[in-house]
Design a protein around this motif. Structure first.
Motif, PDB file in Angstrom:
ATOM      1  N   GLU A   1       1.304  -1.337  -0.261  1.00  0.00           N
ATOM      2  CA  GLU A   1       0.116  -0.211  -0.085  1.00  0.00           C
ATOM      3  C   GLU A   1       1.309   1.142   0.137  1.00  0.00           C
ATOM      4  O   GLU A   1       0.414   2.293  -0.165  1.00  0.00           O
ATOM      5  CB  GLU A   1      -0.902  -0.029   1.444  1.00  0.00           C
ATOM      6  CG  GLU A   1      -1.863  -1.008   0.947  1.00  0.00           C
ATOM      7  CD  GLU A   1      -3.131  -1.174   2.314  1.00  0.00           C
ATOM      8  OE1 GLU A   1      -3.491  -0.396   2.797  1.00  0.00           O
ATOM      9  OE2 GLU A   1      -2.267  -2.221   2.909  1.00  0.00           O
ATOM     10  N   LEU A   2       2.404   1.094   0.604  1.00  0.00           N
ATOM     11  CA  LEU A   2       3.589   2.097   0.164  1.00  0.00           C
ATOM     12  C   LEU A   2       3.909   2.134  -1.197  1.00  0.00           C
ATOM     13  O   LEU A   2       4.252   3.552  -0.531  1.00  0.00           O
ATOM     14  CB  LEU A   2       3.660   2.199   2.244  1.00  0.00           C
ATOM     15  CG  LEU A   2       2.872   2.611   2.885  1.00  0.00           C
ATOM     16  CD1 LEU A   2       3.405   2.316   4.462  1.00  0.00           C
ATOM     17  CD2 LEU A   2       2.373   3.741   2.875  1.00  0.00           C
ATOM     18  N   ALA A   3       4.766   0.916  -0.646  1.00  0.00           N
ATOM     19  CA  ALA A   3       6.047   1.129  -2.311  1.00  0.00           C
ATOM     20  C   ALA A   3       5.196   1.104  -3.537  1.00  0.00           C
ATOM     21  O   ALA A   3       3.792   0.774  -3.831  1.00  0.00           O
ATOM     22  CB  ALA A   3       6.183  -0.544  -2.192  1.00  0.00           C
TER      23      ALA A   3
ATOM     24  N   ASP B   1      19.617 -16.567  -1.553  1.00  0.00           N
ATOM     25  CA  ASP B   1      18.305 -16.770  -0.278  1.00  0.00           C
ATOM     26  C   ASP B   1      17.909 -15.508   0.086  1.00  0.00           C
ATOM     27  O   ASP B   1      17.655 -16.300   1.723  1.00  0.00           O
ATOM     28  CB  ASP B   1      19.894 -17.145   0.283  1.00  0.00           C
ATOM     29  CG  ASP B   1      21.343 -16.271   0.716  1.00  0.00           C
ATOM     30  OD1 ASP B   1      21.311 -15.241   0.211  1.00  0.00           O
ATOM     31  OD2 ASP B   1      21.975 -17.012   1.353  1.00  0.00           O
ATOM     32  N   SER B   2      17.797 -14.229  -0.480  1.00  0.00           N
ATOM     33  CA  SER B   2      17.385 -13.831   0.401  1.00  0.00           C
ATOM     34  C   SER B   2      15.289 -13.990   0.677  1.00  0.00           C
ATOM     35  O   SER B   2      14.903 -15.035  -0.096  1.00  0.00           O
ATOM     36  CB  SER B   2      16.890 -12.355   0.081  1.00  0.00           C
ATOM     37  OG  SER B   2      18.299 -12.137  -0.695  1.00  0.00           O
ATOM     38  N   GLU B   3      15.189 -13.448   1.829  1.00  0.00           N
ATOM     39  CA  GLU B   3      13.353 -13.987   2.519  1.00  0.00           C
ATOM     40  C   GLU B   3      12.935 -12.068   2.385  1.00  0.00           C
ATOM     41  O   GLU B   3      13.233 -11.253   2.448  1.00  0.00           O
ATOM     42  CB  GLU B   3      13.444 -14.635   3.403  1.00  0.00           C
ATOM     43  CG  GLU B   3      14.058 -15.877   4.214  1.00  0.00           C
ATOM     44  CD  GLU B   3      13.863 -15.667   5.414  1.00  0.00           C
ATOM     45  OE1 GLU B   3      12.829 -16.674   5.575  1.00  0.00           O
ATOM     46  OE2 GLU B   3      13.750 -15.350   6.692  1.00  0.00           O
ATOM     47  N   TRP B   4      11.988 -12.407   2.229  1.00  0.00           N
ATOM     48  CA  TRP B   4      10.580 -11.111   1.403  1.00  0.00           C
ATOM     49  C   TRP B   4       9.166 -11.267   1.919  1.00  0.00           C
ATOM     50  O   TRP B   4       9.255 -13.051   1.928  1.00  0.00           O
ATOM     51  CB  TRP B   4      11.732 -10.943   0.080  1.00  0.00           C
ATOM     52  CG  TRP B   4      10.061 -10.754  -0.781  1.00  0.00           C
ATOM     53  CD1 TRP B   4      10.320 -12.210  -1.333  1.00  0.00           C
ATOM     54  CD2 TRP B   4       8.794 -11.151  -1.501  1.00  0.00           C
ATOM     55  NE1 TRP B   4       9.705 -12.737  -2.642  1.00  0.00           N
ATOM     56  CE2 TRP B   4       8.322 -11.738  -2.211  1.00  0.00           C
ATOM     57  CE3 TRP B   4       8.204 -10.077  -1.166  1.00  0.00           C
ATOM     58  CZ2 TRP B   4       6.944 -11.408  -3.261  1.00  0.00           C
ATOM     59  CZ3 TRP B   4       7.307  -9.488  -1.758  1.00  0.00           C
ATOM     60  CH2 TRP B   4       6.770 -10.047  -2.050  1.00  0.00           C
ATOM     61  N   PHE B   5       8.760 -10.332   2.404  1.00  0.00           N
ATOM     62  CA  PHE B   5       7.261 -10.503   2.936  1.00  0.00           C
ATOM     63  C   PHE B   5       6.377  -9.113   3.190  1.00  0.00           C
ATOM     64  O   PHE B   5       7.366  -8.186   2.968  1.00  0.00           O
ATOM     65  CB  PHE B   5       7.641 -10.521   4.296  1.00  0.00           C
ATOM     66  CG  PHE B   5       8.816 -12.148   5.309  1.00  0.00           C
ATOM     67  CD1 PHE B   5       7.644 -13.386   5.554  1.00  0.00           C
ATOM     68  CD2 PHE B   5       9.744 -11.431   5.305  1.00  0.00           C
ATOM     69  CE1 PHE B   5       8.752 -13.775   5.750  1.00  0.00           C
ATOM     70  CE2 PHE B   5      10.800 -12.741   5.538  1.00  0.00           C
ATOM     71  CZ  PHE B   5      10.320 -13.767   5.914  1.00  0.00           C
ATOM     72  N   THR B   6       5.676  -9.725   3.106  1.00  0.00           N
ATOM     73  CA  THR B   6       3.773  -8.322   2.678  1.00  0.00           C
ATOM     74  C   THR B   6       3.732  -8.267   4.074  1.00  0.00           C
ATOM     75  O   THR B   6       3.988  -8.672   5.012  1.00  0.00           O
ATOM     76  CB  THR B   6       3.095  -8.754   1.603  1.00  0.00           C
ATOM     77  OG1 THR B   6       2.911  -9.580   1.911  1.00  0.00           O
ATOM     78  CG2 THR B   6       3.841  -9.308   0.196  1.00  0.00           C
ATOM     79  N   VAL B   7       4.219  -6.885   4.256  1.00  0.00           N
ATOM     80  CA  VAL B   7       3.123  -6.440   5.285  1.00  0.00           C
ATOM     81  C   VAL B   7       2.439  -5.477   5.351  1.00  0.00           C
ATOM     82  O   VAL B   7       2.427  -4.687   4.333  1.00  0.00           O
ATOM     83  CB  VAL B   7       4.686  -5.730   5.963  1.00  0.00           C
ATOM     84  CG1 VAL B   7       4.342  -5.324   7.677  1.00  0.00           C
ATOM     85  CG2 VAL B   7       5.462  -6.579   6.084  1.00  0.00           C
ATOM     86  N   SER B   8       1.254  -5.779   6.417  1.00  0.00           N
ATOM     87  CA  SER B   8       0.046  -4.861   6.163  1.00  0.00           C
ATOM     88  C   SER B   8      -0.087  -2.905   6.411  1.00  0.00           C
ATOM     89  O   SER B   8       1.022  -3.232   7.538  1.00  0.00           O
ATOM     90  CB  SER B   8      -1.355  -4.966   6.983  1.00  0.00           C
ATOM     91  OG  SER B   8      -0.931  -5.022   8.929  1.00  0.00           O
ATOM     92  N   LYS B   9      -0.569  -2.346   6.011  1.00  0.00           N
ATOM     93  CA  LYS B   9       0.140  -0.740   6.345  1.00  0.00           C
ATOM     94  C   LYS B   9       0.391  -0.653   7.854  1.00  0.00           C
ATOM     95  O   LYS B   9       0.901  -0.563   8.641  1.00  0.00           O
ATOM     96  CB  LYS B   9      -1.085  -0.191   5.826  1.00  0.00           C
ATOM     97  CG  LYS B   9      -0.403   1.667   5.936  1.00  0.00           C
ATOM     98  CD  LYS B   9      -1.353   2.603   4.965  1.00  0.00           C
ATOM     99  CE  LYS B   9      -1.200   3.810   5.195  1.00  0.00           C
ATOM    100  NZ  LYS B   9      -1.790   4.993   4.104  1.00  0.00           N
ATOM    101  N   PRO B  10      -0.876  -1.342   8.648  1.00  0.00           N
ATOM    102  CA  PRO B  10      -1.238  -1.034  10.150  1.00  0.00           C
ATOM    103  C   PRO B  10       0.108  -1.536  10.867  1.00  0.00           C
ATOM    104  O   PRO B  10       0.667  -0.766  11.295  1.00  0.00           O
ATOM    105  CB  PRO B  10      -2.013  -1.921  10.887  1.00  0.00           C
ATOM    106  CG  PRO B  10      -3.093  -1.258   9.266  1.00  0.00           C
ATOM    107  CD  PRO B  10      -2.138  -1.641   8.270  1.00  0.00           C
ATOM    108  N   VAL B  11       0.484  -3.129  10.306  1.00  0.00           N
ATOM    109  CA  VAL B  11       1.689  -2.914  11.271  1.00  0.00           C
ATOM    110  C   VAL B  11       3.508  -2.347  10.704  1.00  0.00           C
ATOM    111  O   VAL B  11       4.182  -2.285  11.356  1.00  0.00           O
ATOM    112  CB  VAL B  11       1.922  -4.812  10.159  1.00  0.00           C
ATOM    113  CG1 VAL B  11       2.945  -5.545  10.842  1.00  0.00           C
ATOM    114  CG2 VAL B  11       0.219  -5.843  11.086  1.00  0.00           C
TER     115      VAL B  11
END
Length: 271
Positions: A61-63, A78-88
């Motif tokens: 929502e921000l990027a 070997d990098s990890e990536w995660f999506t994160v909700s805006k409040p978190v």
């Protein structure tokens, strides 16, 4: 970029709790050998400098879509990536107006013995720096002037404090930055024939414009509150001042460092 996992939507998620620990505690950063970069620009600069991404947290929502696409090329196998909700994400973001990008990276481990220096290096030395903002501002000066290294004696702040990374706009990754002791620095400078110039108001100090900074040079700066310790000031080869023409007798340390650094650059360009 690989398919994203389900978004992290709870502030109780273990990865979010770990991000907060890393953000708040230098002991955690040292133990895990990780630090936090927030922001697309800062992360891009770090990646261009060869810093590996351990894990990436993105708030869609921000990027922007373009940023998210470009991030794919910044990840290692070997990098990890995660999506994160805006409040978190807003809970873990440490600056206003964040662009929704946060990464954990392995900070470089530079040592005096490993620095690769030219014949006439230009070094910026800070003693007991404690304000991440001052460190960051001086790192920006070092990058702009293409100084060969920033050396911090007996630091009172973690060099890779997230606030130092932010205030340097990622320049802590473009200039070799070393933490050491006063004794090790002085011995190393003598060994390499580096002349040390201490910025301090003393009876023997001379105006900085009368100095020749074209040879191997270390500009040595103290803290805002106390300046240089007597031990380091007296051990330097020359004490220098920036003449003050008004009511005050000193400048902010980052401003003073910039003035001295670009005088050295000016002299070297005229050589």
């Amino acid at each position: 970029m690989p398919a994203a996992p389900d978004a992290i939507t709870s502030p109780q998620n273990p990865r979010i709790k770990n991000l907060l620990r890393l953000q708040q505690k230098s002991s955690e950063r040292r133990q895990q050998n990780l630090t936090i970069i927030e922001g697309y620009r800062e992360l891009t600069i770090a990646r261009q400098a060869g810093v590996a991404v351990h894990s990436l947290f993105v708030c869609p929502e921000l990027a922007s879509p373009a940023q998210q696409e470009a991030l794919a090329g910044m990840l290692d196998r070997d990098s990890e990536w995660f999506t994160v909700s805006k409040p978190v994400f807003e809970k873990v973001a440490y600056r206003e107006g964040s662009d929704g990008i946060l990464a954990l990276v392995r900070p470089p481990q530079h040592k005096l013995a490993n620095l690769k220096l030219p014949a006439a290096p230009l070094l910026l030395v800070l003693e007991a720096v404690e304000k991440p903002g001052n460190l960051g501002a001086i790192l920006r000066t070092a990058d702009a002037a293409q100084a060969d290294a920033v050396i911090v004696c007996d630091p009172r702040t973690d060099l890779y404090n997230p606030n130092a990374i932010r205030s340097s706009i990622g320049c802590i990754f473009t200039v070799p930055t070393v933490a050491t002791t006063r004794e090790e620095l002085l011995a190393w400078c003598r060994q390499h024939g580096i002349r040390t110039y201490a910025a301090a108001l003393t009876e023997t100090a001379i105006p900085y414009t009368t100095c020749d900074f074209r040879g191997p040079t270390a500009l040595v700066m103290g803290t805002e509150a106390d300046g240089l310790t007597p031990e380091l000031r007296e051990a330097c080869d020359q004490t220098i001042i920036i003449p003050m023409r008004g009511a005050i007798d000193s400048l902010n340390v980052s401003t003073a460092t910039a003035i001295l650094t670009f005088e050295a650059v000016r002299q070297r360009q005229q050589r």
